[in-house]
Motif scaffolding. Sequence first.
Motif, short mmCIF file in Angstrom:
data_model
loop_
_atom_site.label_atom_id
_atom_site.label_comp_id
_atom_site.label_asym_id
_atom_site.label_seq_id
_atom_site.Cartn_x
_atom_site.Cartn_y
_atom_site.Cartn_z
N ALA A 32 -7.54 -4.01 10.30
CA ALA A 32 -8.18 -2.92 9.57
C ALA A 32 -9.53 -3.31 9.00
O ALA A 32 -10.42 -2.47 8.87
CB ALA A 32 -7.26 -2.43 8.45
N SER A 74 -3.44 -3.73 1.97
CA SER A 74 -2.39 -4.44 2.70
C SER A 74 -2.56 -5.95 2.59
O SER A 74 -1.58 -6.69 2.61
CB SER A 74 -2.38 -4.01 4.17
N PHE A 110 -7.29 0.62 3.24
CA PHE A 110 -5.96 0.23 3.72
C PHE A 110 -5.91 -1.27 4.00
O PHE A 110 -4.93 -1.94 3.64
CB PHE A 110 -5.59 1.01 4.99
N GLY A 111 -6.95 -1.80 4.63
CA GLY A 111 -6.98 -3.23 4.92
C GLY A 111 -6.97 -4.09 3.67
O GLY A 111 -6.28 -5.10 3.59
N LEU A 155 -2.16 -6.61 10.08
CA LEU A 155 -2.71 -5.26 9.90
C LEU A 155 -3.98 -5.29 9.06
O LEU A 155 -4.94 -4.57 9.35
CB LEU A 155 -1.67 -4.35 9.24
N SER A 156 -3.99 -6.12 8.03
CA SER A 156 -5.19 -6.18 7.19
C SER A 156 -6.36 -6.77 7.96
O SER A 156 -7.49 -6.29 7.84
CB SER A 156 -4.91 -6.98 5.92
N LEU A 167 -9.88 3.25 6.28
CA LEU A 167 -9.39 2.07 7.01
C LEU A 167 -9.66 0.79 6.22
O LEU A 167 -8.81 -0.10 6.15
CB LEU A 167 -10.06 2.02 8.38
N THR A 168 -10.83 0.70 5.61
CA THR A 168 -11.17 -0.48 4.81
C THR A 168 -10.28 -0.59 3.57
O THR A 168 -9.79 -1.68 3.26
CB THR A 168 -12.65 -0.42 4.39
N ILE A 176 -12.23 -3.79 12.30
CA ILE A 176 -12.73 -2.60 12.99
C ILE A 176 -14.03 -2.09 12.38
O ILE A 176 -14.98 -1.80 13.13
CB ILE A 176 -11.64 -1.52 13.05
#
Length: 64
Positions: A46, A30, A26-27, A42-43, A23-24, A49
């Motif tokens: 992500a 992005s 991806f953040g 989204l970033s 998740l990190t 969270i």
Amino acid sequence: MITTRSRRGFVHLWRWPTAIAILTVFGLISALIGHGGVWWGLSWAALTIPIIVIMICIQRRRRP
């Protein structure tokens, strides 16, 4: 050779840290590649969270 029992323990132990790492990543990707709009939202989500998860774990640990 890895037995089935130790394999389950390994997967069970590293399931959530791996999910948070993905998740990190991806953040971060992005935020770097995306050009505004939805990508920045989204970033932010992500990358927020994992911070929330860390704060929850710290609070749970401090309780007697």
